[in-house]
Design an enzyme around this catalytic site. Structure first.
Site, mmCIF file in Angstrom:
data_model
loop_
_atom_site.group_PDB
_atom_site.id
_atom_site.type_symbol
_atom_site.label_atom_id
_atom_site.label_comp_id
_atom_site.label_asym_id
_atom_site.label_seq_id
_atom_site.Cartn_x
_atom_site.Cartn_y
_atom_site.Cartn_z
ATOM 1 C CE1 TYR A 1 3.575 19.519 64.344
ATOM 2 C CE2 TYR A 1 2.264 20.671 65.989
ATOM 3 C CZ TYR A 1 3.369 20.614 65.165
ATOM 4 O OH TYR A 1 4.272 21.647 65.155
ATOM 5 C CG ASP B 1 -1.134 17.760 57.458
ATOM 6 O OD1 ASP B 1 -0.992 18.299 58.581
ATOM 7 O OD2 ASP B 1 -0.172 17.553 56.694
ATOM 8 C CE LYS C 1 6.883 15.673 58.743
ATOM 9 N NZ LYS C 1 7.832 15.993 59.814
#
Ligand code: KE4
Length: 424
Positions: free
Chosen positions: A144, A239, A267
């Site tokens: 994802y 990613d 994050k």
């Protein structure tokens, strides 16, 4: 435990917010219960609106690696607030954060700050397409990368066909340039290059997959991706929204010794505030406006408050050498307790302080093997632990996150509860 106030808030929220939440996973649908509404958090603990206390193993999905309400981060945010919240103009903090990111991840020679991981990935893909003058992107099933249209896809009818949307509202035209391969499956990537080689702008990969649960790259897989993209003049995008500054100060690219062309972050680099980033080789990133022809912008990109939180977080990680050894040690103790209790009923995948417990007897090495998990067992496991004051990810297909604030006592208590689990 009593969750009356959470239940009342949930009913009220559903009147004005789709599903009562601002991100789907928070609705607890995958674990078949109403969500818990959190009132505050400190260190390793969450406190819900009914006054229940939990040891938190979600850590806001990764950002709170130092623990909730870290005094240094909070002070940095408060100090920044005294100077105003946003100016829509360049600030020194943006230079400091970009410089820190480059220092810790040297492959990021130029970095653009944005406000989320989704925005970082969406922008990195646009840059890759602009730099290579190619349109196709390869992603992996089970990985994802945020909710931009072109990445909400599932494999088409055949392995070599173009993707179809995996969300209503995404036109087929937005997904036809996204190809889907299988994680850890070299041949699935080779087949796509054989068919589309000179059309493929980039591969985007979670160097350690964490959105189908944690799935580690098999020996040589990441190097293979590096080699095949180099061979075909495509780009390799890591990613690292989850792995960045989670696996270590240099992220997965340092851990595995692979240098991507572009990296996306999120994050941890915001320390709990909204920050994303994308960056990489200078010649590629010089494609980005205003110096290049690839447009990307953002009102609150590099926001002074968010960058203050991110800078303090990265500086603290840099200046606390035992962070990574300690959170890995604590995570390993949890993994041992889980294996002791459930033996071969589970597959525990762990790397550093990233871990998932799959309720399957199979070894989980890709999306198909992850899907063999018994999600009912996970639901029972989640509910049992929640009742005991242990807050896990409300889905089998997420990672467990731990922070530097988790104490020996927290870990021992959690291990004891797991060992006595009568839930599955
Ligand atoms: P955000 O747009 O949510 O900041 O980042 C998107 C993203 C990009 N890349 C990776 C590898 C990610 O894991 C994410 C987001 N992670 C999820 C947790 N699996 C965020 C939680 C949520 O969606 O509420």
């Amino acid at each position: 435990m009593n969750w009356d106030k959470s239940d009342q808030l949930y009913e009220k929220s559903k009147k004005y917010i789709p599903g009562g939440v601002n991100s789907p996973v928070r609705a607890f649908q995958a674990v078949g219960r109403s969500p818990v509404f959190i009132e505050r958090a400190k260190g390793s603990k969450l406190y819900d609106v009914d006054g229940n206390e939990y040891i938190d193993y979600v850590c806001s999905w990764g950002p709170c690696i130092l623990g909730h309400g870290h005094i240094g981060v909070i002070d940095a945010v408060k100090k920044a607030c005294d100077n105003g919240l946003t100016f829509g103009a360049p600030t020194e903090n943006e230079y400091i954060l970009a410089n820190l990111i480059h220092e810790l991840m040297p492959s990021m020679e130029l970095t653009r700050l944005v406000s989320s991981g989704t925005e970082a990935v969406m922008s990195a893909i646009r840059v890759a397409r602009g730099y290579t003058n190619r349109d196709m992107i390869i992603k992996f099933r089970g990985c994802y990368h945020g909710h931009s249209d072109g990445l909400l896809v599932k494999a088409g009818s055949g392995a070599l066909t173009q993707s179809v949307p995996d969300s209503k509202g995404v036109p087929y035209d937005y997904t036809k340039n996204t190809l889907v391969a299988d994680y850890n499956d070299v041949k699935s990537v080779e087949d796509l290059f054989e068919r589309y080689a000179d059309k493929i702008a980039a591969i985007i990969v979670e160097p350690v997959a964490a959105n189908m649960g944690v799935v580690l790259p098999e020996e040589g897989f990441l190097q293979f991706l590096r080699d095949i993209t180099t061979k075909h003049d495509s780009l390799l995008i890591f990613d690292e929204v989850i792995t960045g500054f989670r696996l270590g100060l240099g992220g997965a690219q340092e851990y595995y010794g692979i240098t991507p062309d572009l990296t996306t972050l999120g994050k941890v680099i915001g320390g709990g505030m909204p920050v994303g980033a994308y960056g990489g080789r200078k010649e590629i990133m010089e494609m980005v406006a205003p110096i290049g022809p690839v447009y990307q912008a953002g009102t609150l990109s590099g926001n002074p408050i968010a960058t203050a939180a991110g800078i303090e977080t990265l500086k603290t990680l840099k200046n606390t050498p035992d962070v990574y050894t300690r959170i890995e040690f604590q995570t390993n103790k949890l993994a041992s307790a889980i294996k002791d209790r459930f033996e071969n009923q589970v597959c525990v995948n762990r790397i550093g302080s990233l871990m998932s417990t799959f309720f399957t007897t199979k070894k989980v090495i890709d999306f198909d093997s992850a899907l063999t998990s018994d999600t009912n067992k996970y639901t029972n496991y989640f509910g049992y632990l929640l009742e005991k004051g242990i807050y896990l990810a409300p889905s089998q297909y997420e990672a467990m996150f731990i922070s530097y604030a988790h104490s020996e006592e927290d870990i021992e208590k959690t291990c004891e509860i797991i060992r006595n689990c009568t839930c599955v």
